[in-house]
Design a protein around this motif. Sequence first.
Motif, mmCIF file in Angstrom:
data_model
loop_
_atom_site.group_PDB
_atom_site.id
_atom_site.type_symbol
_atom_site.label_atom_id
_atom_site.label_comp_id
_atom_site.label_asym_id
_atom_site.label_seq_id
_atom_site.Cartn_x
_atom_site.Cartn_y
_atom_site.Cartn_z
ATOM 1 N N ASP A 175 38.979 44.674 38.251
ATOM 2 C CA ASP A 175 38.245 45.251 39.369
ATOM 3 C C ASP A 175 39.198 45.640 40.490
ATOM 4 O O ASP A 175 40.151 44.910 40.775
ATOM 5 C CB ASP A 175 37.252 44.219 39.928
ATOM 6 N N ASP B 297 29.941 41.151 46.225
ATOM 7 C CA ASP B 297 30.167 40.755 44.839
ATOM 8 C C ASP B 297 30.980 41.795 44.071
ATOM 9 O O ASP B 297 30.552 42.311 43.052
ATOM 10 C CB ASP B 297 28.823 40.490 44.153
ATOM 11 N N ASP C 299 34.502 40.394 39.122
ATOM 12 C CA ASP C 299 33.982 39.549 38.058
ATOM 13 C C ASP C 299 34.909 38.340 37.930
ATOM 14 O O ASP C 299 35.812 38.323 37.103
ATOM 15 C CB ASP C 299 33.918 40.337 36.755
ATOM 16 N N ASP D 277 36.004 34.751 36.869
ATOM 17 C CA ASP D 277 35.706 34.006 35.651
ATOM 18 C C ASP D 277 36.702 32.860 35.550
ATOM 19 O O ASP D 277 37.902 33.090 35.386
ATOM 20 C CB ASP D 277 35.843 34.956 34.464
ATOM 21 N N SER E 195 40.109 34.629 35.243
ATOM 22 C CA SER E 195 40.511 35.823 35.968
ATOM 23 C C SER E 195 41.518 35.467 37.063
ATOM 24 O O SER E 195 41.732 34.293 37.372
ATOM 25 C CB SER E 195 39.283 36.497 36.588
ATOM 26 N N ASN F 17 41.548 42.443 40.802
ATOM 27 C CA ASN F 17 41.131 41.255 40.077
ATOM 28 C C ASN F 17 41.339 41.537 38.604
ATOM 29 O O ASN F 17 40.696 42.428 38.045
ATOM 30 C CB ASN F 17 39.657 40.940 40.341
ATOM 31 N N HIS G 285 40.785 40.795 34.858
ATOM 32 C CA HIS G 285 39.828 40.067 34.032
ATOM 33 C C HIS G 285 40.564 39.050 33.162
ATOM 34 O O HIS G 285 41.755 39.206 32.881
ATOM 35 C CB HIS G 285 39.049 41.030 33.139
#
Length: 162
Positions: free
Chosen positions: A20, A42, A45, A47, A80, A118, A120
Motif C-alpha cells: 500500500d 484505514d 493492510d 497483517d 507486513s 506498507n 504486504h
Amino acid sequence: MSIELRTEPLTAEAFAPFGDVLECAGEPDKLINAGLCGRYHDRADLDFGPQGRAGLSIFNAQPRSLPYSFNLMERHPEGSQAFIPMTENPFLVIVATDVDGKPGTPRAFLTAPHQGVNFHRGTWHGVLTPLAAPGFFAVVDRIGATANLEEVILDMLHVVVS
C-alpha cells in the motif's frame, strides 16, 4: 556485470502487487476535529499473523545516492511492514514479486514527499534507502517470538538510476 533499473514514480496502482502507498491523496474519507482535520481512514493492510502484535519503532537509516547498487533483498513471512518517513525527503523503494521462493525481477520506485509504504506480508523488498539525511522513519511491523526475516543475495548486482 550488473543489471540497470530505472526508478518509476510511486503510485498506488503500480505498487498494488507489493503493498500500500501511504499518502493523503484525493479527498479525505471524513473530516474530524471540528472540521479542521482530514482523516484518510484505514489506508494499509496491516497483517501481524496469529502470533504477532503491532510494534512501532523508529529507524535512522544512512542516506544513499543514485546510482544505487544492491544485491540484497529481504521479506517478512510473518507480517507486513510499514515505513512512514518523518521528513519530506524522498526515498527509494525496491520490490520484487516472488518466483518459487526467491525474488523475481526487481522494480525501483521513487517516493514523492510525504509518501510512505506498507509492504504486504511476504513481499520481497530492498533495505530502507533514504536519499537524504536524516533518514528518520516510523516503522510499524510485527513483533513476535518467531523468525520474521528471510534474506537473499541476488546472483547479479543491480544498479538503480533515475
